[in-house]
Scaffold this active site. Sequence first.
Site, mmCIF file in Angstrom:
data_model
loop_
_atom_site.group_PDB
_atom_site.id
_atom_site.type_symbol
_atom_site.label_atom_id
_atom_site.label_comp_id
_atom_site.label_asym_id
_atom_site.label_seq_id
_atom_site.Cartn_x
_atom_site.Cartn_y
_atom_site.Cartn_z
ATOM 1 C CG LEU A 131 -8.737 24.095 50.578
ATOM 2 C CD1 LEU A 131 -8.528 24.055 51.872
ATOM 3 C CD2 LEU A 131 -10.479 23.212 51.348
ATOM 4 C CD GLU A 151 0.221 25.167 41.035
ATOM 5 O OE1 GLU A 151 -0.425 24.582 41.556
ATOM 6 O OE2 GLU A 151 -1.218 25.083 39.445
ATOM 7 C CB ILE A 168 -8.448 29.860 39.945
ATOM 8 C CG1 ILE A 168 -8.266 29.080 39.919
ATOM 9 C CG2 ILE A 168 -10.670 29.338 40.305
ATOM 10 C CD1 ILE A 168 -7.554 27.681 41.310
ATOM 11 C CG ASP A 169 -3.829 29.003 37.603
ATOM 12 O OD1 ASP A 169 -4.276 29.815 38.391
ATOM 13 O OD2 ASP A 169 -3.459 28.505 36.824
ATOM 14 N NE ARG A 229 6.600 26.317 64.511
ATOM 15 C CZ ARG A 229 5.659 24.454 65.537
ATOM 16 N NH1 ARG A 229 4.272 25.085 64.603
ATOM 17 N NH2 ARG A 229 5.731 23.724 66.008
HETATM 18 O O1 F6P Z 1 -7.096 25.910 37.080
HETATM 19 C C1 F6P Z 1 -5.620 25.913 36.730
HETATM 20 C C2 F6P Z 1 -5.455 25.095 37.852
HETATM 21 O O2 F6P Z 1 -5.222 25.992 38.705
HETATM 22 C C3 F6P Z 1 -3.375 25.473 38.642
HETATM 23 O O3 F6P Z 1 -3.240 26.783 38.905
HETATM 24 C C4 F6P Z 1 -2.969 24.533 38.791
HETATM 25 O O4 F6P Z 1 -2.039 23.906 38.471
HETATM 26 C C5 F6P Z 1 -3.897 23.542 38.209
HETATM 27 O O5 F6P Z 1 -6.016 23.996 38.080
HETATM 28 C C6 F6P Z 1 -4.362 21.928 38.593
HETATM 29 O O6 F6P Z 1 -5.476 20.910 38.101
HETATM 30 P P1 F6P Z 1 -5.326 19.855 38.139
HETATM 31 O O7 F6P Z 1 -7.415 19.669 38.610
HETATM 32 O O8 F6P Z 1 -4.940 19.228 37.738
HETATM 33 O O9 F6P Z 1 -4.866 19.305 39.352
#
Ligand code: F6P
Length: 359
Positions: free
Chosen positions: A284, A234, A138-139, A174
Amino acid sequence: MRIAISTGGGDAPGLNAVIRAAVLSAIDRGWDVLGIKRGFAGLLGEDEVIPLTRDSVRGIAHMGGTILRTTNRGNPFQYPVEQADGSFVEIDRSDELMDSARRYGIDAVITIGGDGSLLIAQRLHEKGMKIVGVPKTIDNDVSGTITTFGFDTAVTTALEAIDKLHTTAESHSRVIVLEVMGRHAGFIALHSGLAGTADVILIPEIPYDLDRVCEKVMARDRAGRHFSIVVVAEGAYPKGGEVSTLGESLPGQAKRVGGIADSIAREIHECTGKETRSLVLGHLQRGGMPTGYDRLLATRFGGAAVRAVADEAWGHMVALQSPHIVYVPIEEALREPKRVDPVHDTVLTARSTGISFGD
Ligand code: F6P
């Protein structure tokens, strides 16, 4: 011919559409198809290997998740094994995996995964496995392909959140900070932030200075716009600072990234005096039905992966290089991870329409 399909790493909307298209395309050629459950765990005796038939893939194209399940703790080259004292050691179980694939009579494997799973595929290919990859994230951080399925769905989910946050942020004057996924790459933040007309977008590729973010918020305030929307990936971090991480991860799992929205909201409150709120959109973004775009791309990838097997394109992954699906050596795709180019037109347009990157 007997092929096996596996899904590894974090899930992404569209995985089931890939599986369905690959299974039907393989059956169309008269091939047998197996599904390896939970990454490669099925081949290591830690889960099942199941037959995949027309019936197994009926009605799944629109469903999120993966009927094969997945894991981000199943690297066969560094498999976490619990010891009697409760500690974990990582052992190389790749030979065991190769033997198991032979015992199941598997001629070729289609593996669907992100950079971690593609690296595993490359190493299995070097060990002699006949394997082709389907990029998934998804990234959108895998090189060699214009995009991956799951990304459009994640951007759409983030965009819906930004739209909803606008009205409540404006009502209460806000600043709302929305944290979206993207541990190393800021594509989700950039695309949803630009499409959703955020005021500030913070991404790992452009380290930020909080004073600049506060200046933007105050400039809007002076212009009578008493609310602001900040979209932060993130993995974004301040100039000279570090990525924010969340506690311990499980054995075999990458470090968990996150928590940046909360600290940015606190800091914005401190420097502007404005009331702030933060939220983490989290998983989500990985759930739910794939968008039409993702469903189509996933289906094209699934069909192309079977053609790649027929063409014996071992060690290659299917990729979108519009308007075509091509095969790219996995090794080449892994050489440079895909990141937001700070002078890409998307960034330039964001800047020229008044969006701050905090730099
Ligand atoms: O799919 C990659 C990702 O979406 C990252 O952006 C994110 O840090 C990670 O998965 C989170 O993965 P997990 O399911 O282990 O919390």
